[in-house]
Scaffold this motif. Structure first.
Motif, short mmCIF file in Angstrom:
data_model
loop_
_atom_site.label_atom_id
_atom_site.label_comp_id
_atom_site.label_asym_id
_atom_site.label_seq_id
_atom_site.Cartn_x
_atom_site.Cartn_y
_atom_site.Cartn_z
N LEU A 77 -20.48 9.23 -2.23
CA LEU A 77 -20.03 9.19 -0.68
C LEU A 77 -18.57 8.70 -0.60
O LEU A 77 -17.88 9.01 0.13
CB LEU A 77 -20.92 8.37 0.09
N THR A 78 -18.45 7.56 -1.29
CA THR A 78 -17.25 6.86 -1.50
C THR A 78 -16.88 6.48 -2.91
O THR A 78 -17.53 6.05 -3.75
CB THR A 78 -17.13 5.72 -0.52
N LEU A 79 -15.42 6.62 -3.03
CA LEU A 79 -14.87 5.88 -4.45
C LEU A 79 -13.84 5.19 -4.25
O LEU A 79 -13.00 5.20 -3.24
CB LEU A 79 -14.31 7.26 -5.05
N TYR A 80 -13.70 4.09 -5.03
CA TYR A 80 -12.67 3.04 -4.72
C TYR A 80 -11.96 2.95 -5.89
O TYR A 80 -12.53 2.33 -7.07
CB TYR A 80 -13.14 1.88 -4.21
N LYS A 81 -10.62 3.02 -6.05
CA LYS A 81 -9.83 3.01 -7.19
C LYS A 81 -8.30 2.65 -6.97
O LYS A 81 -7.86 3.38 -5.95
CB LYS A 81 -9.75 4.18 -8.14
N ASN A 82 -7.64 1.63 -7.53
CA ASN A 82 -6.40 1.43 -7.45
C ASN A 82 -5.92 1.11 -6.05
O ASN A 82 -4.80 1.41 -5.28
CB ASN A 82 -5.44 2.36 -7.84
N GLY A 83 -6.84 0.60 -5.33
CA GLY A 83 -6.73 0.01 -3.92
C GLY A 83 -7.07 1.35 -2.72
O GLY A 83 -6.54 0.89 -1.72
N LYS A 84 -7.14 2.38 -3.33
CA LYS A 84 -7.44 3.35 -2.41
C LYS A 84 -9.11 3.92 -2.17
O LYS A 84 -9.71 3.89 -3.40
CB LYS A 84 -6.70 4.70 -3.10
N ILE A 85 -9.25 4.22 -1.10
CA ILE A 85 -10.56 4.76 -0.95
C ILE A 85 -10.76 5.98 -0.62
O ILE A 85 -9.65 6.51 0.34
CB ILE A 85 -11.27 3.87 0.33
N THR A 86 -11.51 6.74 -1.21
CA THR A 86 -11.70 8.16 -1.14
C THR A 86 -13.10 8.49 -0.74
O THR A 86 -14.10 7.96 -1.17
CB THR A 86 -11.56 8.87 -2.44
N ASP A 87 -13.33 9.17 0.63
CA ASP A 87 -14.48 9.58 1.21
C ASP A 87 -14.84 10.98 0.97
O ASP A 87 -14.11 11.85 1.09
CB ASP A 87 -14.58 8.80 2.46
#
Length: 191
Positions: A77-87
């Motif tokens: 549902l969500t990924l968090y990498k390098n300060g960015k959230i991808t939903d």
């Protein structure tokens, strides 16, 4: 002893404690329908139909995990990498089982704003042309930022909050450099 010396000694003791000096390795994570996985070295591949087809990461025990094939990768549902959230967001609110994409969240809060570009790299950066903007209402429904959706859905909702209405002096523009700050103001003003 002087107060300054006591403060310095207290800080030295605190810094020497094991928990204080460890680096927080939980700098990346992803959320599935059942769990949140903290990790490092998070990378993923997305197929044309927006499904995540490959997932690689190192878990908190230091074990490298590689999952290949869309049927083997859990629903994320969500990924968090390098300060960015991808939903993962639905592109058509009337069709819950309809098309979806993984899109970078650019504004967080009660109302979320998203920026979609044709290319979303595994490091969370964006590229390409033909970008679109979306917003996610508190009920979880995602809408493309269009003139119609601005006037019939978002603006009436924003105006329900008197504090926002009193502070905001803009024109409810769909231009990104005006839209994102407007949503940030709403989120800060209306809890």
């Amino acid at each position: 002893m002087k107060l300054n010396q006591l403060i310095v000694i207290a800080l030295l003791i605190a810094v020497s404690q094991k928990g204080f000096t460890q680096t927080n390795k939980r700098n990346e994570y992803f959320v599935t329908t059942t769990d949140t996985v903290f990790c490092t070295g998070l990378n993923w591949g997305i197929m044309n139909n927006s499904r995540i087809s490959d997932l690689e990461y190192t878990d908190m025990k230091g074990e490298k995990i590689v999952i290949k094939g869309k049927t083997n990768v859990p629903e994320i549902l969500t990924l968090y990498k390098n300060g960015k959230i991808t939903d993962k967001i639905q592109l058509e609110p009337d069709r819950p089982q309809g098309p979806f994409r993984y899109i970078n969240r650019v504004v967080n809060g009660k109302i979320k704003a998203y920026y979609d570009s044709p290319t979303l790299y595994t490091d969370g950066s964006m590229g390409g042309g033909g970008s679109k903007n979306y917003f996610k209402m508190p009920d979880g429904v995602v809408y493309e930022l269009s003139k119609k959706n601005m006037n019939t859905i978002l603006k009436p909702f924003l105006l329900l909050c008197k504090e926002f209405e009193n502070k905001y002096k803009g024109d409810y523009s769909r231009k990104v450099y005006l839209f994102w700050p407007m949503i940030n103001l709403y989120n800060a003003s209306c809890k």
